[in-house]
Motif scaffolding. Sequence first.
Motif, PDB file in Angstrom:
ATOM      1  N   CYS A 159      44.757  42.399  33.455  1.00  0.00           N
ATOM      2  CA  CYS A 159      45.161  41.652  32.252  1.00  0.00           C
ATOM      3  C   CYS A 159      46.659  41.789  31.983  1.00  0.00           C
ATOM      4  N   ALA A 160      47.220  42.959  32.264  1.00  0.00           N
ATOM      5  CA  ALA A 160      48.661  43.142  32.060  1.00  0.00           C
ATOM      6  C   ALA A 160      49.456  42.248  33.009  1.00  0.00           C
ATOM      7  N   GLY A 206      50.015  35.383  37.385  1.00  0.00           N
ATOM      8  CA  GLY A 206      48.891  34.603  37.866  1.00  0.00           C
ATOM      9  C   GLY A 206      47.802  34.538  36.813  1.00  0.00           C
ATOM     10  N   VAL A 207      46.674  33.922  37.182  1.00  0.00           N
ATOM     11  CA  VAL A 207      45.513  33.858  36.299  1.00  0.00           C
ATOM     12  C   VAL A 207      44.431  34.764  36.883  1.00  0.00           C
ATOM     13  N   THR A 212      46.783  43.470  25.798  1.00  0.00           N
ATOM     14  CA  THR A 212      47.882  42.562  26.122  1.00  0.00           C
ATOM     15  C   THR A 212      47.540  41.142  25.688  1.00  0.00           C
ATOM     16  N   PRO A 213      48.525  40.352  25.234  1.00  0.00           N
ATOM     17  CA  PRO A 213      48.246  38.976  24.795  1.00  0.00           C
ATOM     18  C   PRO A 213      47.854  38.091  25.967  1.00  0.00           C
ATOM     19  N   LEU A 214      46.788  37.309  25.775  1.00  0.00           N
ATOM     20  CA  LEU A 214      46.264  36.451  26.832  1.00  0.00           C
ATOM     21  C   LEU A 214      45.805  35.124  26.257  1.00  0.00           C
ATOM     22  N   GLY A 215      45.788  34.111  27.098  1.00  0.00           N
ATOM     23  CA  GLY A 215      45.042  32.902  26.821  1.00  0.00           C
ATOM     24  C   GLY A 215      43.668  33.033  27.463  1.00  0.00           C
TER      25      GLY A 215
END
Length: 305
Positions: free
Chosen positions: A236-237, A244-245, A258-261
Amino acid sequence: MYDPTRLAALVAVAEAGSITRAAERLGYTPPALSQQLAKLEREAGAALLVRHPRGTRLTGAGELLLVRARRVLDELERARHELARLTGLRGGTLRLGTFPTAGIHLLPPALSAFHRAYPDVELAVADYDPPTGVHAVAAGDIDLALTHTYEPAEPVPLPSSVSLEPVLTEELVLVTSPGHVLSAEASRLPPAELAGQPLISMAPHHPARRGVEAALAAAGATPAVLVETPGYAVVCALVSAGLGVAVVPEMVARTTATPLGVRPLEPGTLRRTISVAHRTDEPAPAADAFRALLRGVFGRAARHG
């Protein structure tokens, strides 16, 4: 195999020094106790006692068997006390194995409820990366293990003494860096739209994730970074940093630091099932009570579709 009742008779005679006094201690009549001792001698195939005017003494064979008899009776007594405490859940230790996600997000509320209900049972928690916790349960190293399986995946055989009870099933979702075009919508994303996307590949050689990685490769996702160990925090970091995704369990995506979509995938066939592994060949009241609390805390078993 020696009868524990007869072993206890031998110990009583050795300590009392006579059959009459031993019989009084055990609540037998002297003839009844003599019969028990005669049967023990037949089981042993040797004379165990020598009677004399002042009482009874043990032969060499009797002395040898006496040492073993005391050990056997001590172990049986210890087992009796331990089982009595455990059956009433008034003591003993519940040994749990878990993996990081479950240990952080699933185990605490269940353990809290268990401790309130059974405060005298000690709790021990250890980390086991699935599926090693299953084998630890089979070996008797722990009483229960939270473990997981993924779909798609090749079935993994279980030890014959262990069963899995599903706790919950969650979908795997796409995670991206904040503001990424793929996470701009809330609708389910067709896997084909991952074609050409740089993929943070999650433990591609790990048995649990191998089927998922193959499905992503079939959709056209291009591995950009290989994370060789199953650590979702690192994945995720790296995604948050724009490298990448990735496709991770929904619980991981919703609780990461951590901030994610985040975006669901269609048709929702990539899943992770979290289960509790337990032994099926011996009674375990504390483990059974904890499994019941797991069902109560989460209120949903693994489901498909």
